[in-house]
Design an enzyme around this catalytic site. Structure first.
Site, PDB file in Angstrom:
ATOM      1  N   ARG A  94     120.903  11.042  46.903  1.00  0.00           N
ATOM      2  CA  ARG A  94     120.254  10.839  45.900  1.00  0.00           C
ATOM      3  C   ARG A  94     119.685  12.127  45.808  1.00  0.00           C
ATOM      4  O   ARG A  94     118.854  12.473  47.056  1.00  0.00           O
ATOM      5  CB  ARG A  94     119.096   9.603  45.223  1.00  0.00           C
ATOM      6  CG  ARG A  94     118.528   9.156  46.355  1.00  0.00           C
ATOM      7  CD  ARG A  94     118.235   8.157  46.169  1.00  0.00           C
ATOM      8  NE  ARG A  94     116.613   7.272  47.029  1.00  0.00           N
ATOM      9  CZ  ARG A  94     115.708   8.135  47.348  1.00  0.00           C
ATOM     10  NH1 ARG A  94     115.064   9.327  46.035  1.00  0.00           N
ATOM     11  NH2 ARG A  94     114.430   7.562  48.323  1.00  0.00           N
ATOM     12  N   ARG A 147     110.817  14.165  39.994  1.00  0.00           N
ATOM     13  CA  ARG A 147     109.579  13.204  38.544  1.00  0.00           C
ATOM     14  C   ARG A 147     109.262  13.921  38.171  1.00  0.00           C
ATOM     15  O   ARG A 147     109.366  14.823  38.393  1.00  0.00           O
ATOM     16  CB  ARG A 147     108.161  13.455  40.023  1.00  0.00           C
ATOM     17  CG  ARG A 147     108.004  12.443  41.923  1.00  0.00           C
ATOM     18  CD  ARG A 147     107.475  12.781  42.827  1.00  0.00           C
ATOM     19  NE  ARG A 147     107.660  11.948  43.973  1.00  0.00           N
ATOM     20  CZ  ARG A 147     106.885  11.470  44.923  1.00  0.00           C
ATOM     21  NH1 ARG A 147     106.555  12.778  45.391  1.00  0.00           N
ATOM     22  NH2 ARG A 147     106.683  11.736  46.271  1.00  0.00           N
ATOM     23  N   ARG A 155     123.761  17.261  64.949  1.00  0.00           N
ATOM     24  CA  ARG A 155     123.147  18.678  64.956  1.00  0.00           C
ATOM     25  C   ARG A 155     122.064  18.783  65.275  1.00  0.00           C
ATOM     26  O   ARG A 155     121.141  18.761  66.090  1.00  0.00           O
ATOM     27  CB  ARG A 155     123.046  18.684  63.225  1.00  0.00           C
ATOM     28  CG  ARG A 155     123.694  19.286  62.763  1.00  0.00           C
ATOM     29  CD  ARG A 155     124.884  20.117  62.841  1.00  0.00           C
ATOM     30  NE  ARG A 155     123.711  21.477  62.004  1.00  0.00           N
ATOM     31  CZ  ARG A 155     124.193  22.268  62.471  1.00  0.00           C
ATOM     32  NH1 ARG A 155     125.469  23.577  62.772  1.00  0.00           N
ATOM     33  NH2 ARG A 155     123.725  23.291  62.345  1.00  0.00           N
ATOM     34  N   ARG A 187     112.592  25.935  58.167  1.00  0.00           N
ATOM     35  CA  ARG A 187     111.271  26.304  57.830  1.00  0.00           C
ATOM     36  C   ARG A 187     110.315  26.431  58.975  1.00  0.00           C
ATOM     37  O   ARG A 187     110.636  26.825  59.854  1.00  0.00           O
ATOM     38  CB  ARG A 187     110.547  24.504  57.421  1.00  0.00           C
ATOM     39  CG  ARG A 187     110.961  23.692  59.089  1.00  0.00           C
ATOM     40  CD  ARG A 187     110.110  22.633  58.270  1.00  0.00           C
ATOM     41  NE  ARG A 187     110.611  21.487  59.653  1.00  0.00           N
ATOM     42  CZ  ARG A 187     110.365  19.966  59.269  1.00  0.00           C
ATOM     43  NH1 ARG A 187     109.681  19.375  58.216  1.00  0.00           N
ATOM     44  NH2 ARG A 187     110.673  19.141  60.123  1.00  0.00           N
ATOM     45  N   GLU A 247     111.895  26.824  62.706  1.00  0.00           N
ATOM     46  CA  GLU A 247     113.208  25.799  63.021  1.00  0.00           C
ATOM     47  C   GLU A 247     114.346  26.387  62.598  1.00  0.00           C
ATOM     48  O   GLU A 247     114.678  26.861  61.275  1.00  0.00           O
ATOM     49  CB  GLU A 247     112.534  24.347  62.685  1.00  0.00           C
ATOM     50  CG  GLU A 247     111.304  23.664  62.894  1.00  0.00           C
ATOM     51  CD  GLU A 247     111.699  22.378  62.416  1.00  0.00           C
ATOM     52  OE1 GLU A 247     112.272  22.062  62.126  1.00  0.00           O
ATOM     53  OE2 GLU A 247     110.243  22.275  62.398  1.00  0.00           O
ATOM     54  N   TYR A 267     119.185   8.316  62.607  1.00  0.00           N
ATOM     55  CA  TYR A 267     118.155   9.035  62.371  1.00  0.00           C
ATOM     56  C   TYR A 267     116.723   8.232  61.584  1.00  0.00           C
ATOM     57  O   TYR A 267     116.717   7.636  60.398  1.00  0.00           O
ATOM     58  CB  TYR A 267     118.284  10.365  61.205  1.00  0.00           C
ATOM     59  CG  TYR A 267     117.067  11.429  60.930  1.00  0.00           C
ATOM     60  CD1 TYR A 267     116.727  11.992  63.000  1.00  0.00           C
ATOM     61  CD2 TYR A 267     115.881  11.005  60.405  1.00  0.00           C
ATOM     62  CE1 TYR A 267     115.334  12.743  62.506  1.00  0.00           C
ATOM     63  CE2 TYR A 267     114.789  11.976  59.915  1.00  0.00           C
ATOM     64  CZ  TYR A 267     114.739  12.449  61.396  1.00  0.00           C
ATOM     65  OH  TYR A 267     113.661  13.128  61.340  1.00  0.00           O
ATOM     66  N   ASP A 274     112.889   7.384  61.343  1.00  0.00           N
ATOM     67  CA  ASP A 274     111.711   7.758  60.455  1.00  0.00           C
ATOM     68  C   ASP A 274     110.221   6.302  61.761  1.00  0.00           C
ATOM     69  O   ASP A 274     110.720   5.647  61.906  1.00  0.00           O
ATOM     70  CB  ASP A 274     111.062   7.382  59.138  1.00  0.00           C
ATOM     71  CG  ASP A 274     111.815   8.110  58.081  1.00  0.00           C
ATOM     72  OD1 ASP A 274     111.573   9.040  58.774  1.00  0.00           O
ATOM     73  OD2 ASP A 274     111.501   7.747  57.194  1.00  0.00           O
TER      74      ASP A 274
END
Length: 366
Positions: free
Chosen positions: A170, A174, A247, A278, A298, A346, A348
Site C-alpha cells: 500500500r 492523505r 541491501r 536522501r 545515503e 527490518y 522499527d
C-alpha cells in the site's frame, strides 16, 4: 563463566542485558564495532548528535514501549516531515494535499482523488504483476514517475518492473494538509542522542568492543551458560543452507560551514539521476542552533558477504531460506536469536524493544 554472552550491543542485546542484570544475572556483551548502540549509535560532532548509520526517529503507538524507553531518555517533540526533491521541484511527504496541490495546482481533496482515479483508469491494470504496476494502480502516473520510481530503483538496485509487487502493499495517501510522516501516537528524538540510552541499558554488564564472535566462536560458546545472538542467523550456521540476501548502504558525512544547509532533517532525492536517496541534516532532529551543520548522504548499494547488511530482501526465496535456519535454531538449547539480523526482519525501534522484552519474558517469566 557468565550467565549470558550477548553478541551485539545494539538495542535488542542491550535491553536483554539490562533486564537480565536486573534479575541478578551476569552478562558479557561483545560487539565487533568500536562502539555500542549498533545502527542507532549517535556521535557528537560540533555539539550535534550525528546519526552515524542513517536517520532513526522513534515512533510508536504502544504505551508500554513508550513508557519503557522514557525510563532511559527524555524525548523532544520532533515530528518527521520529510520533503522530496525531483529535479527543480519540491514536494511534501507522505503524499498529502500539500503534495497534490503542488503537483496539480488543485486545492480540494475531491480534485486530487479525481485526478488519481482518472490516471489509474487509463492504465487498465488488472492484477499487478510487478512493483511498477502495483504502484501505478495505487497512485497513478504523476506521483509514481516523480516520487516513487527513481527512489525505489535506487533503493533496490533494479528497475521497478523487475521488482515483486508485494514490496509496495500500500502507499499512504492523505487527503488532508498533514505532513507528519507517521500515524503513531508518540514520536520524538532522545535529547542528547541514542548512545546515552544504550550506555544506561548496559550499566552492570561487562562490555568488550572490537570483539568479533566469529574470531573464536567455539571459545565463546563455553564462556556463558547461554548465548543471545543478534548477528546474522545464516552466518551463525556458517551459511550451511545458503546465504540470505540484503541491501546495504554507504554514508558520506560532511561538516558544512553554514548554520542551515537544507532547512529540514530529511530530504529525499527521488530522481534516478541523483545517486543518493536522501540527505540528512542532523542538527534539525534536536532543533540545533550551532554555527555549523553536519549532513549525511545515503547511497544504497548491493550487498555481498563482508558488507554491512541493512535491509533484508524478504521475498519468497529468502523467507523460505530463513525459515529453514529458524528451524535449526529451534533445536538449540543454549542459544537465543534476536534482533533484526537474528530474525531477518527490518524492525522499527519500538518493535525491536517489544521483541526483546518478549524474549526476556520467555527466559525469565513475567
Amino acid at each position: 563463566m557468565y550467565d549470558y554472552l550477548i553478541v551485539g550491543a545494539g538495542l535488542f542485546g542491550s535491553i536483554f542485558a539490562h533486564e537480565a542484570t536486573a534479575r541478578g544475572k551476569t552478562c558479557l556483551v561483545i560487539d565487533k564495532r568500536s562502539h555500542v548502540g549498533g545502527n542507532i549509535y549517535t556521535e557528537e560532532v560540533e555539539g550535534i548528535q550525528v546519526h552515524k548509520y542513517g536517520a532513526h526517529i522513534f515512533h510508536t503507538s504502544d504505551q508500554e514501549i513508550w513508557d519503557y524507553i522514557n525510563r532511559f531518555a527524555s524525548f523532544n517533540h520532533y515530528v518527521n516531515a520529510p520533503v522530496a526533491i525531483y529535479g527543480d521541484e519540491l514536494y511534501n511527504l507522505p503524499f498529502n494535499m500539500n503534495t497534490f496541490s503542488k503537483m496539480w495546482g488543485i486545492r480540494t481533496p475531491w480534485e486530487a482523488q479525481k485526478i488519481i482515479r482518472e490516471q489509474v483508469a487509463e492504465l487498465h491494470i488488472g492484477i499487478p504483476q510487478n512493483l511498477e504496476e502495483q504502484a501505478l494502480s495505487l497512485v497513478g502516473t504523476d506521483i509514481y514517475e516523480k516520487l516513487i520510481k527513481g527512489y525505489t530503483e535506487k533503493q533496490w538496485g533494479r528497475p521497478c518492473r523487475d521488482l515483486p509487487a508485494f514490496i509496495i502493499k500500500r502507499l499512504p495517501m492523505r487527503f488532508t494538509f498533514d505532513n507528519n510522516y507517521f500515524n503513531d501516537r508518540y514520536q520524538g528524538i532522545p535529547i542528547g542522542g541514542y548512545t546515552k540510552i544504550i550506555d544506561k541499558l548496559l550499566q552492570g554488564s561487562e562490555v568488550k568492543l572490537n570483539t568479533n564472535y566469529f574470531d573464536n566462536a567455539s571459545a565463546y560458546r563455553d564462556i556463558a551458560a547461554k548465548t543471545v545472538f543478534t548477528g546474522m542467523i545464516d552466518k551463525f550456521y556458517q551459511y550451511q543452507l545458503g546465504i540470505l540476501e540484503y541491501r546495504s548502504l554507504r554514508f558520506e558525512t560532511e561538516l558544512m560551514a553554514c548554520d542551515n544547509y537544507q532547512g529540514n532533517a530529511v530530504v529525499n532525492y527521488t530522481s534516478r539521476e541523483v545517486p543518493y536517496t536522501r540527505v540528512i541534516e542532523h542538527k534539525h532532529f534536536e532543533f540545533g542552533c550551532q554555527p555549523v551543520s553536519v549532513i549525511t548522504r545515503e547511497y544504497p548499494s548491493e550487498w555481498k558477504r563482508g558488507d554491512e547488511p541493512y535491509y533484508p530482501i524478504n521475498d519468497d526465496k529468502n523467507n523460505s531460506l530463513c525459515n529453514q535456519y529458524k528451524k535449526m535454531a529451534e533445536s538449540e538449547k543454549n542459544i537465543v536469536f534476536g534482533g533484526r539480523l537474528g530474525a531477518y526482519q527490518y524492525y522499527d525501534m519500538d518493535k525491536v524493544i517489544r521483541a526483546a522484552l518478549e524474549t526476556v519474558k520467555m527466559e525469565f517469566g513475567a
